[in-house]
Each structure stands twice: as C-alpha cells, then as structure tokens.
Scaffold this motif. Structure first.
Motif: not given
Ligand SMILES: C[S@@+](CC[C@H](N)C(=O)[O-])C[C@H]1O[C@@H](n2cnc3c(N)ncnc32)[C@H](O)[C@@H]1O
Length: 202
Positions: A34, A37-38
């Motif tokens: 996560r 992906e940011s």
C-alpha cells in the motif's frame, strides 16, 4: 545510505519535504504494498516488504552502495520498521526521517494535548489492560484481533468511566472519528484500520 522514511498517516500531503526529496532521489524503494502504491511517478526499482524482513536486511547489507529508501506509515520509530532495522543494520548506514504518526494526528483532530500520554499497541500480543487502563491518557495502535470493540469490552468489564476516541482511516477521504463511552462505541458495528485514544472522563 539507507533512509527509513515515515510517510505520515496516509495522505501524501503529510510527508515531510525531506522525506519526499529522499524518496525521489533513491535508486530503490522498499515498503509495504500500500505504501509503495502511494508513491507515484517513481522510476527506480520497487521491492515489496511483507514478512520477508530477514531477506530485506540481507539485501540492504549487500547493496549499501545504492541509494535505498525504506518507506513506512506514520513515524517508523513508533511501532514501525525503525526498530528492526536499527537493531540489525550499522547505524552509520542508516538515516531515519521521522514522519507524523497516526497517534499524533488523532490528537490534533480532537484538540487534546499529547502531554503525558501512554503510547501502546495491541499488534500481535495480548495487551496488559490492567496496566494500560491505569493511565489517564492512552493512545493505541490496533490490529484486526484487538481493536475498538475488544478495548471497550475490557473497559466495561472493569466498570471504568472512560471516553474513547476511535480514529479510522486518518487523513484519507474516508476518515471517521467516533467519540463516546464504551457502550456507544460498542454500538458501532464495524471499524476500519484505527487508532484508539482512551481518556479519563473530566
Ligand atoms: C504497524 S502500526 C504502524 C504505526 C505507524 N508507525 C504510525 O506511526 O502511525 C499500524 C497501525 O497503525 C494505525 N494506523 C496507521 N495509519 C493509520 C491511519 N491512517 N488511520 C488509522 N490508523 C492508522 C492502525 O492501528 C494500524 O493498524
């Protein structure tokens, strides 16, 4: 150099300028899926960090000459990867860049100071609730086994008069902050990823 960079609670605006600069000048980024992906428009290599901690440490030791950034949510030194990497890599190769922790963020949202707060976590352990609930001001990171409901049941079981604050998805568009007594929190069916603040009633 290996940077360990705190990304802040989630929304990218909360990252420090230094953290952002170091990320975009890195050859390699390592982090949870996560978190990776940011980071948009990063053109180097990305390596996913999950339970492969030993493997990652070996990779870091073998690639010291590269410019590597390990990214972590909140502040890496608060229930994050900072501890493990500090214990396993020579400090002369490490540069830890603090981020805003989810625990700090929630206090700013409820206008309560963090003076004398007891910080703890329920992650992967059975917390000592007698000890935790003896404090006037507590902030906990939680996991999906012991979260807001389980904490409130512990409070009710001891007949304590506490105010509980549950901060979910902090800094994201779907942020929700719920404040109430144990029975009120228990009446909420489900909570997402959250931090829990427990305060003595004034
Ligand atoms: C492994 S801990 C990492 C804490 C992180 N180092 C920090 O300083 O915020 C993960 C836990 O932090 C809390 N957390 C992290 N980011 C959050 C957010 N944006 N909203 C609510 N809770 C969050 C949740 O309790 C989550 O299960």
């Amino acid at each position: 150099m290996i940077n360990i960079i705190g990304l802040g609670p989630g929304q990218f605006d909360y990252i420090t300028k230094l953290g952002e600069k170091l990320i975009y000048t890195s050859d390699v980024l390592i982090g949870g899926k996560r978190n990776l992906e940011s980071i948009e428009n990063f053109h180097g290599e990305k390596i996913v960090l999950s339970t492969n901690l030993e493997e990652i440490v070996n990779y870091l030791k073998e690639n010291m000459r590269k410019n590597i950034s390990v990214i972590a949510s909140g502040d890496p030194s608060i229930y994050g990867i900072g501890k493990y990497l500090s214990n396993n890599i020579d400090h002369e190769h490490l540069n830890i860049v603090s981020g805003i922790s989810s625990l700090q963020y929630i206090f700013s949202k409820i206008y309560v100071d963090m003076n004398d707060v007891y910080l703890t976590s329920s992650h992967g352990k059975i917390p000592d609730f007698d000890y935790i609930l003896s404090h006037k001001k507590v902030c906990m990171v939680t996991d999906n086994k012991i979260g807001p409901h389980e904490i409130c049941k512990e409070i009710q079981g001891r007949n304590l008069d506490k105010v509980i604050v549950v901060g979910e998805n902090l800094s994201y568009a779907n942020e929700r902050i719920t404040i109430g007594k144990a029975e009120e929190i228990l009446s909420v069916e489900k909570f997402d990823m959250s931090v829990v603040v427990i305060l003595d009633e004034k």
